[in-house]
Design a protein around this motif. Structure first.
Motif, short mmCIF file in Angstrom:
data_model
loop_
_atom_site.label_atom_id
_atom_site.label_comp_id
_atom_site.label_asym_id
_atom_site.label_seq_id
_atom_site.Cartn_x
_atom_site.Cartn_y
_atom_site.Cartn_z
N HIS A 197 5.31 9.95 2.88
CA HIS A 197 4.77 8.84 2.10
C HIS A 197 5.70 7.64 2.14
N GLN A 245 0.16 7.35 3.76
CA GLN A 245 0.39 8.76 3.94
C GLN A 245 0.26 9.05 5.43
N ILE A 267 0.85 -1.19 0.00
CA ILE A 267 0.00 0.00 0.00
C ILE A 267 0.89 1.24 0.00
N THR A 268 0.30 2.35 -0.38
CA THR A 268 0.97 3.63 -0.19
C THR A 268 0.40 4.24 1.07
N ARG A 311 3.63 -7.37 -4.64
CA ARG A 311 5.08 -7.44 -4.85
C ARG A 311 5.63 -8.71 -4.23
N GLU A 366 5.83 3.29 0.94
CA GLU A 366 5.17 2.10 0.39
C GLU A 366 5.45 0.96 1.36
N TYR A 403 -4.18 5.17 3.84
CA TYR A 403 -3.45 4.33 2.90
C TYR A 403 -4.32 3.90 1.74
N ASP A 404 -3.64 3.50 0.67
CA ASP A 404 -4.31 3.09 -0.56
C ASP A 404 -3.58 1.89 -1.12
N PHE A 405 -4.33 0.93 -1.66
CA PHE A 405 -3.69 -0.24 -2.25
C PHE A 405 -2.83 0.19 -3.43
N LYS A 406 -1.62 -0.42 -3.52
CA LYS A 406 -0.71 -0.06 -4.61
C LYS A 406 -0.59 -1.23 -5.59
N GLU A 407 0.01 -2.32 -5.11
CA GLU A 407 0.22 -3.46 -6.02
C GLU A 407 0.69 -4.67 -5.24
#
Lengths: 374, 609
Positions: B455, B419, B416-417, B489, B457, B483-487
């Motif tokens: 910020h 903040q 996630i990202t 990994r 990740e 937070y926000d979903f990123k990808e």
């Protein structure tokens, strides 16, 4: 075989730890005696019991506050209403601060053949903490008087896991008891009962109770020491020289019938348990009104009987498999094979062809095993 | 846009707005004050509690979990009466998508910032969503009457953030009633009226739905274009399902039936929809016979981020739990659940939640509203396991389903990202915390000279446990997180098993980063030691990766449990005590010869870091 119990609900002063029903002072003594005889007569009429009773027990409270003729009146009432065996074990609980040689001799003459002294400790500071009315010296004197009065079968109640009690201090108590020639010992771990002053003291942090480990250590010390002196442990807290096990208390632990008289006394008779009201006034009024003094009761179902049988037997002589089978239609070992075998393997239980019995190690966790079996 | 002059006249007197605020910054109090000032409710109604939070749970947590809307009539100084629709928004990171849908039902937003606290991450993140949705922002500095208010600093922060003028900011105290008239006037004057053609094909945005056992789903909506009338055959554009609109109306303190809703209106619709899953937030309602060409933009299926097993404490209550979950889902379609079996816990459900808070809410509702005693296993995220050779991607939402190590090429986990907004003085400790949680530093900007916006990740799994609590504790409550979903990994992850007396307890398995596994195993064992009570036999607790034991602890056997006295008067009492204790034991799970209390299954959550 069944036993008879009379609850004498008077004390000079109440002890901080005690949750048995009693009142301070002897104001209602006369009423108690009249009504108690009435209660015994009435129950005798109602039950028409054919059984022979093999024990009589005067508990309390402080039965030794009764004068011999008062005790005699109660004994006569019991004997005229019930078949009491010629050699019935007849016990009076005594507070060492309340006996004289003359009184004990008179008790003896009435047929009392066993005395049980509430001593608790031979250390005066312990006795003060417990708010006992006697000193260690008076306790020793009381027991000496019992001997002089001709009592050979004498029990002492002692208490361990008192706050700050070291093994050495506890051992001293056991040694004193032995030196006094006692034939029976009840050694109780101090239990904080709800509603007692002690419970309040603990709640407020004024008294610190012993840790589980230290309590266990003193208990083991008790079992080991008494065993080495020839006292057989025949119940969680009871030890006797050969031939001196308490007949009356075995009635309870063998799950046999008993009749109780006086305020708060319990009875179990033919699968019915009932208990008297825990108030001398209410009890006396109900008896005077011509009825019984029960405040509650229950009919014992098979499931209740089974649970009680296991819990009572386990804490004393052990479960007899054949008797259990006959009563409940199954073998206790078949009912719980995994737990029992694991307890056996861990040295908590002995399983023989006819017995399932706690070992010394098992006694320490008796309730836990009960929980698993019931 | 509108060529229908009659509608345009009506719409001129409508304002649709929401309030953006951090928890405790005074959103509910302000809402109450607006309702009171406009005469929508009396101050007596307010004594009970703040009106917008009607779930008991919300009141206790101070968080608005579910969305609501309410209409007020406001007499403006220009002599006209305006219809103001206040649309409530949830205030927690678990519900970002719902927030974005509510914002899309509005033209304006009141941004409430606590004068004693300043701007927080949650506020900024919701503010960005509002700006993205093209909303007019009315900044309000609340609690200006408090001694600790820093009106100038906080106002400057808002100016820097919004690029507005200092004079645009309304000083207020919702509690004392300061600035309320100014806010109402600003809503009318600054928020643009809705636009839209009432004769165009219907487009209505669903921003919430609740379940009523007698009426089915009650859909809360904003009509963007067209007109919705009772008796219309309507269609949910996402799934194509068609229903008849039975009732339509506006939302006052209670629902008021109006028979129709037109472009610009906010209201409700009942259409005999039995399953709230058909009324997804963000979906568009149109007419079945004259559908709109396109659904409104921004619809997305909400995906659970956190998964956990829910088991009945007593196995015979499995059916009851299933029914309770089904009923709960009627109200909250974001819960996902499917049956699963655990060796340790028997039959239960694997459930997906939007986040940890959502999980706790569901758990509490099951216990309170449905009387279920449940065991909740350690929450985890969804992993992607890529198989050797075939390179098949297997999605795992339960650690016990992890394939053998030898068959795994690699494992991926969600990132996630994050903040974080914090007073600058805590920046160092917060950066250390993020590094401990495998965070990858991105950048830092300053909102004002004392407040940093950082910020990172980070793996989601590192956030879901106690990250938020830690963040709050090291910043004395000042730092905030969004937070926000990123990808997905690739990460070096291993499955950590817990064994009790040599028996693996599948419900206690977790997936952890290899570099942390030893420490994790050691701490988990020592936590379990404090949670598993002494029992008749010793309990050996082991943590293992594969066959390798990496940590060990022991709960010593019980030393003493025996009642000292048992005479004639004690027998009944003792039997009853035994019965009671047996009842108590039912709350524990027996695994092999070990009794495990409920709390132990969530040991990870209470582990000392």
């Amino acid at each position: 075989m069944p036993g008879l119990y009379v609850h004498v609900p008077f004390c000079e002063t109440k002890c901080v730890y005690c949750d048995f029903y009693s009142v301070e002072g002897m104001d209602r003594e006369a009423a108690f005696l009249t009504r108690c005889v009435e209660e015994i007569d009435r129950r005798g009429d109602a039950l028409q019991a054919k059984e022979t009773f093999t024990s009589v027990f005067f508990g309390g409270g402080t039965p030794s506050l009764l004068r011999a003729e008062q005790l005699g009146a109660l004994l006569s009432a019991l004997r005229r209403n019930f078949t009491v065996a010629e050699d019935a074990e007849t016990t009076v609980e005594c507070n060492p601060g309340t006996v004289t040689r003359g009184k004990l001799e008179d008790y003896r003459a009435l047929g009392v053949n066993r005395l049980s002294f509430g001593v608790q400790s031979f250390h005066d500071d312990d006795l003060r903490f417990l708010s006992r009315i006697h000193t260690a010296r008076e306790a020793e004197d009381g027991i000496a008087l019992a001997r002089e009065a001709g009592f050979e079968n004498v029990n002492l109640d002692l208490m361990f896991s008192l706050p700050g009690q070291t093994p050495a201090r506890w051992l001293h108590n056991l040694e004193r008891a032995r030196a006094l020639g006692t034939t029976h010992l009840s050694c109780y771990s101090l239990t904080v009962e709800k509603g007692t002053p002690l419970a309040v003291m603990v709640e407020r942090g004024e008294v610190r109770t012993a840790s589980e480990d230290s309590d266990a250590q003193l208990y083991e010390l008790t079992m080991d020491t008494l065993a080495s002196w020839g006292f057989a442990q025949y119940e969680v807290s009871n030890y006797a020289l050969e031939g001196y096990a308490c007949r009356h208390n075995l009635t309870y632990w063998r799950h046999e019938d008993y009749l109780g008289f006086g305020p708060s006394a319990h009875s179990t008779w033919k699968r019915r348990r009932s208990w008297n009201v825990s108030s001398i006034r209410a009890w006396a009024e109900q008896i005077a009104a011509g009825g019984d003094a029960f405040s509650g009761g229950e009919d014992l179902t098979d499931a209740m009987l089974r649970a009680e049988h296991i819990s009572l037997r386990l804490r004393s002589e052990g479960i007899r498999r054949s008797v259990f089978q006959k009563m409940f239609g199954s073998d206790i070992v078949d009912d719980n094979p995994a737990l029992l075998r694991q307890c056996e393997a861990s040295g908590l239980l002995e399983i023989s062809d006819d017995f399932v019995r706690l070992t010394r190690k098992g006694m320490l966790v008796c309730e836990e095993i009960c929980l698993g079996l019931t | 846009m509108s060529d229908n002059s009659e509608t345009a006249i009506f719409m001129q007197y409508i304002r649709n707005f929401c309030i953006i605020a951090h928890i405790d910054h005074g959103k509910s109090t302000l809402a109450d004050r607006l309702l009171e000032t406009t005469g929508t409710i009396t101050s007596r109604d307010l004594i009970v509690n703040q009106v917008l939070d009607d779930m008991a749970l919300e009141q206790e947590r101070g968080i608005t979990i579910k969305l609501h809307a309410i209409q007020m009539k406001y007499q403006h100084t220009d002599g006209h009466e305006y219809t103001l629709n206040l649309i409530d928004t949830p205030g927690h990171v678990d519900f970002t998508y719902e927030v974005s849908r509510s914002l899309n039902a509005c033209e304006g937003a009141i941004l409430v910032v606590d004068a004693t606290q300043g701007v927080e991450a949650q506020t900024i993140s919701n503010l960005y969503l509002a700006v993205e949705a093209g909303l007019e922002i009315i900044p309000v500095v609340n609690k200006v009457d408090l001694a600790s208010a820093m009106v100038d600093t906080v106002s400057q922060g808002i100016v820097d953030l919004l690029g507005c003028e200092l004079s645009d900011i309304i000083p207020a105290s919702a509690k004392s009633g300061i600035g309320i008239q100014e806010i109402l006037a600003a809503v009318v004057e600054r928020v643009p009226p809705p636009q839209g053609d009432s004769t165009a094909p219907l487009q209505a945005l669903i921003f919430d739905s609740v379940f009523d056992p007698y009426r089915g789903a009650i859909v809360y909506l904003r009509v963007v274009a067209g007109t919705l009338k009772e008796g219309d055959r309507i269609m949910f554009m996402n799934n194509g399902k068609v229903f008849e609109a039975e009732e339509a109306g506006v939302l006052l303190m209670k629902k008021r039936r109006t028979g129709a809703l037109t472009a610009g209106d906010v209201g409700y619709m009942i259409a005999g929809v039995k399953d709230v899953a058909d009324t997804n937030v963000g979906d568009t309602i149109t007419h079945a016979d004259r559908p709109a060409a396109e659904p409104l933009p921004g619809y997305k299926v909400v995906k659970p981020m956190v998964f956990s097993g829910l088991y009945p404490t007593a196995s015979e209550q499995y059916e009851e739990l299933r029914d309770a979950l089904a009923k709960l889902k009627l109200n909250d379609s974001s819960i996902l659940y499917e049956p699963e079996t655990s060796v340790a816990l028997g039959f239960g459900f694997r459930c997906g939640f939007l986040g940890l808070l959502h999980m706790e809410i569901v758990q509490e509702r099951l216990e309170r509203e449905f009387n279920q005693t449940i065991i909740n296993t350690v929450p985890n995220v969804e992993y992607v396991v890529v198989a050797k050779e075939s390179l098949n991607r297997l999605v795992i939402d339960n650690p016990s389903l992890m394939p053998e190590l030898g068959k795994i090429d690699h494992i991926e986990e969600p990132f996630i990202t994050a903040q974080i907004i914090t007073p600058a003085e805590y920046l160092g400790s917060i950066m250390k915390l993020c590094m401990d949680r495998r965070g990858v530093y991105m950048n830092t900007t300053y909102i004002d000279p004392t407040r940093a916006d950082v910020h990172y990740e980070m793996p989601l799994s590192e956030i879901i446990f106690d990250f938020y609590d830690k963040l709050k504790s090291i910043s004395r409550g000042y730092a905030s997180l969004d937070y926000d979903f990123k990808e997905y990994r690739e990460s070096d992850l291993v499955k950590l098993d817990i064994l009790l007396n040599g028996e693996p307890v599948d419900a206690l398995s977790s997936i952890v980063h290899r570099g942390k596994s030893y420490d994790w195993g050691r701490r988990l064992c020592s936590k379990l030691k404090t949670l598993i009570p002494r029992q008749m036999f010793e309990v050996v607790i082991q943590a293992a990766i594969g066959n390798k034991v990496i940590a060990r602890d022991v709960v010593k056997a019980m030393r003493k449990n025996v009642i000292a006295k048992c005479y004639g008067g004690d027998i009944s009492r003792k039997r009853k005590l035994l019965e009671k204790q047996k009842e108590g034991k039912k709350r524990m799970k027996q695994v092999g010869n070990v009794e495990i209390p409920q709390e132990a299954f969530l040991a990870v959550l209470s582990m000392e870091q």
